[in-house]
Design a protein around this motif. Sequence first.
Motif, PDB file in Angstrom:
ATOM      1  N   GLU B 248      -2.537  -3.600  11.882  1.00  0.00           N
ATOM      2  CA  GLU B 248      -3.361  -3.125  11.993  1.00  0.00           C
ATOM      3  C   GLU B 248      -4.093  -1.596  11.869  1.00  0.00           C
ATOM      4  O   GLU B 248      -4.745  -0.268  12.168  1.00  0.00           O
ATOM      5  N   GLY B 250      -4.243  -0.194   8.684  1.00  0.00           N
ATOM      6  CA  GLY B 250      -5.061  -0.536   7.868  1.00  0.00           C
ATOM      7  C   GLY B 250      -5.186  -1.109   6.513  1.00  0.00           C
ATOM      8  O   GLY B 250      -4.094  -1.385   5.890  1.00  0.00           O
ATOM      9  N   GLU B 251      -6.203  -0.449   5.765  1.00  0.00           N
ATOM     10  CA  GLU B 251      -6.069  -0.947   4.602  1.00  0.00           C
ATOM     11  C   GLU B 251      -5.369  -0.654   3.736  1.00  0.00           C
ATOM     12  O   GLU B 251      -4.576  -0.490   3.134  1.00  0.00           O
ATOM     13  N   SER B 252      -5.487   0.932   3.402  1.00  0.00           N
ATOM     14  CA  SER B 252      -4.395   1.714   2.823  1.00  0.00           C
ATOM     15  C   SER B 252      -2.713   1.894   2.839  1.00  0.00           C
ATOM     16  O   SER B 252      -2.122   1.511   2.478  1.00  0.00           O
ATOM     17  N   GLY B 254      -2.054  -1.560   3.959  1.00  0.00           N
ATOM     18  CA  GLY B 254      -1.156  -2.809   3.624  1.00  0.00           C
ATOM     19  C   GLY B 254      -1.803  -2.299   1.675  1.00  0.00           C
ATOM     20  O   GLY B 254      -0.660  -3.396   1.238  1.00  0.00           O
ATOM     21  N   LEU B 255      -2.149  -1.923   1.645  1.00  0.00           N
ATOM     22  CA  LEU B 255      -2.304  -1.763  -0.288  1.00  0.00           C
ATOM     23  C   LEU B 255      -0.897  -0.831  -0.253  1.00  0.00           C
ATOM     24  O   LEU B 255      -0.216  -0.971  -1.260  1.00  0.00           O
ATOM     25  N   ASP B 258       1.749  -3.122  -0.724  1.00  0.00           N
ATOM     26  CA  ASP B 258       1.776  -4.087  -1.606  1.00  0.00           C
ATOM     27  C   ASP B 258       2.213  -3.283  -2.974  1.00  0.00           C
ATOM     28  O   ASP B 258       2.796  -4.659  -3.894  1.00  0.00           O
TER      29      ASP B 258
END
Lengths: 692, 284
Positions: B248, B250-252, B254-255, B258
């Motif tokens: 959890e 966050g998106e950042s 995950g970015l 990536d």
Amino acid sequence: MPTSYKATRILTWLIAVVIGLCTLGIPTGYFLSSYQFVAGNLEAEAEINSRIITEIINANPTMWEYETTRLNEYLSRRPRRSYAEIRRVYNFKGDLVVESVDKMAPPVMSRSLELFDSGVAVGRIEISRSLRPLFMESVWLLLMIAPIGLGIFIILRVLPIRMLQRSEKALRESEETYRTLIDTSNDAIFVVSSDTDRIFHINRRAEELLGLPATEILNKSLKNVLKLGGAGRNPDETVSKDSEIGEINPGELSLIRPDGREVIAEVSISVSEMRGKKITQCIMREITERKEAEHRNLELQEKLDRAQRMEALGLLAGGVAHDLNNTLGPLEGYPELMLLKLPKDSPMRKQVMRIGAAAQEAADVIQDLLTLARRGRYDMEPTDLNQVVEAYLDSPGYLKLSSEHPGITVEVKLSRDIRPILGSSAHLAKVIMNLVVNGFDAVGEEGIITIRTEPRSGAKPPCNCENVRPGEYVALRVQDTGVGIDPRDIDKIFEPYFSKKKMGRSGSGLGLSVVYGIVKDHKGCHDVVSKKGKGTEFLIYFPVTTVLEPTASKTAHDYHGQEEVLIVDDSEEQRELAKEIISSFGYKVATSRNGQEALTHLRNHSVNLVVLDMIMEPDFDGLDTYREILKIHPEQKAVIASGFSPTERVAEMQRLGAGEYVKKPFTREAIGKAIRSELDRQRFTAVHSGSA
Amino acid sequence: MSCKFQKLPVCHLLAVLLMLGAYSSSECIAQTVLKIGGTGAALGAMSKIAEAFHKLHPDIEVKILPSLGSSGGIKAVTAGALQIAFSSRQLKSEELAAGLIELEYARTPFVFVTRNPVGVAGVTSEGVVQMFSGAIPAWPNGQRIRPIIRPDEETDTHIAKAISAGLAKTLDSLQKVPGMVVALTDQDCSEAIGAVSGTLAFTSLSQVLTWERKCEVLSFNGIVPSVANLSNSTYPFYRSFYLLRKAEAGESAGLFVDFIRSPQARKILEETGNQPLVKTLAEN
């Protein structure tokens, strides 16, 4: 409770408390100091670690609490020698961030410091340390110290107390020694305080000397305690407070005891200092006995001197008597022979009898001299003193004396309880005669003379004469009411020729001297009690004898015989006189002028008896002659004749076998008795008969 | 005074930025901050990657925190203080249980280094033991050999001990030697290597290459510790880097993960001495 016991108990407690405090105090002190050290150490560590962590915080103020690796590393760093610790870092919420944990046991000591980020507290560091090791170290220290403490306690307990006991024992022994020395001293010791003049210490002898108990002596002055009897100063008057330390005027004191006895004491006073105060030590040595002994010695010396004077006079008298005897022999003997030959109606008989009587009187004087010289020969036999007194009172001499003094009453009180004494009646009569004559002279015109005999017995000698043993005695007391004797003369009255009265019967001052000599020869003693103007009493003591009956005397006609007799005498007069007297008894008489001539005679002849003069040639006297005679005739009988009193040589001759001793000038009866007695001796008769 | 003049433009810039920030916060979309941190050995390469990521995602500010160490990073990401942590060790079971996602993204050669040329190009497995133990006290140029070691629980120490039993024993004993320089973090180690002459230390090639100061990397048993030799398995000793995040995160986050898979990031990793391990999205 003994002092040492109390001191020991106090000392024990003291040592126990000190050792206990030391034993507990050292570990406690160690613990406390170590606690302080640990606390300081913890604070320092917290400070150091907080600084390091603060640097980490400052480097990463937002995420510092996630730098666990670095924080762990820092927290896990320990000093090389360190105790177990727990180090924890908390964030500002109090959550644990990181910790470094060592295994440790309680109790635990902790110190914490806040962690700051630019002055704002963001966390806290806490460091904890177990006190168990410190506690255990303290316990170990206690366990190590306890035996040492115990050992020290034992040493301190034992050694000082032993020393204390030893010193107390030494002190006690020393005190006992000095107390014993003082208490057993033969000297009385008084210790007086010079300040108060009071006696504060005495010994046992002091009580004995004064005859007072200690309670009546202590705390009193010497002046109040000592009762002076004669000469001497009270020690109180000798010593004062200002007296110098040292010995003061030793002297003698006469003290009167409560029982009335007077004692003489030699006093020695010394002043000394004790504990800063002057004390007077008064030492008294009783010298009563010594003084009495000195007095007795003085008396003895005087008596010795007197005896020596008497001896010298006796020698003189003896020599004179011998010469006079030789001269008087014919004067005494020839009248008797002349009277035998003269017709009874011869007008010469009266003159011859006067010559004989005068010669007899002269012989009596000579006899007195010999008695004085104690060279007289006594025929000692059991004698009843009462008979001697009575015989004297019946004698012509006494009757004449009594008739010349009609104003003098003589009282005679003779005890019938007295026992016989061993004595010579003739000499004892002479004693009585001299004392009575002396009494008559002392009384003068009127007075009383009392003659007593009485038994006297007891453990003590009856008088103060020396060499007199306790026992039974017969006392002869002659008391007069005369003028008495001056005390200054009383010790001299027995000396020859010391006389303050007119000539008596025994003549010219020899009377009491004769008494003295006879009493001595009878192993008796005398005492004189006299008071000037009141009279004098002479007390004569004779020891009683165990010999029962007096021997019977023979009459003159019993002495005749026909045996052969050889007379040996260097004096021609004596030789001729003896020849005539002995021949008058019927004996066949031969004479020799000396010993050698007698030996020549005896080599060719044998005689039944030899009459030997004792004193002849100086180198060949009667004893020498008799010894040679015995070589010729081993059982030769002999009678000894001499003008001197019996000597050791006479005794030796009698031990060799000779018979009686006859004093010259001898009477016809004396020589006849001696010859007959010797010839009749059974042993010699038998032997002589055998040899014949 | 010179300081004052020098700091003046910075102050003006900060003031402008604050004003812009205030304006943007009120008028524009709020900028996302991505906090990442962890082992210091990965910081150099990760800074460059973060810079590249920010250029690609300007709305996401990547904030790289100072070295927290692998454990600190794991704790921080577990506690939510970080969105992404990078670690040089694998997660433990209890850490995995906390919901963390682990991704080994690169490996960097484990290297022996010295501060300056000391007359040797490399060390051998026996020689390095003698050097750390003091049997060989000096470099061929005569300079004294001064070892720098790491704490016992550090990954580098584990790798070094794995080389030989002799070295492991020597390092254990050196931990107890008083006065021995023990570098707590990778940064501390780099500081120590730069500060002490005659240094003999071990670190990662990525740390060496991203560190400002120069030092000499020594060959080991004749093999140069390089990414190429590591990749072809010629050089056996390496250190792995892991990316850690919560699901959890966050998106950042995950970015950013990536981005790590991007060729741009892989290139940065290789340039900073790392062998990229994650495949690109394209490869996937």
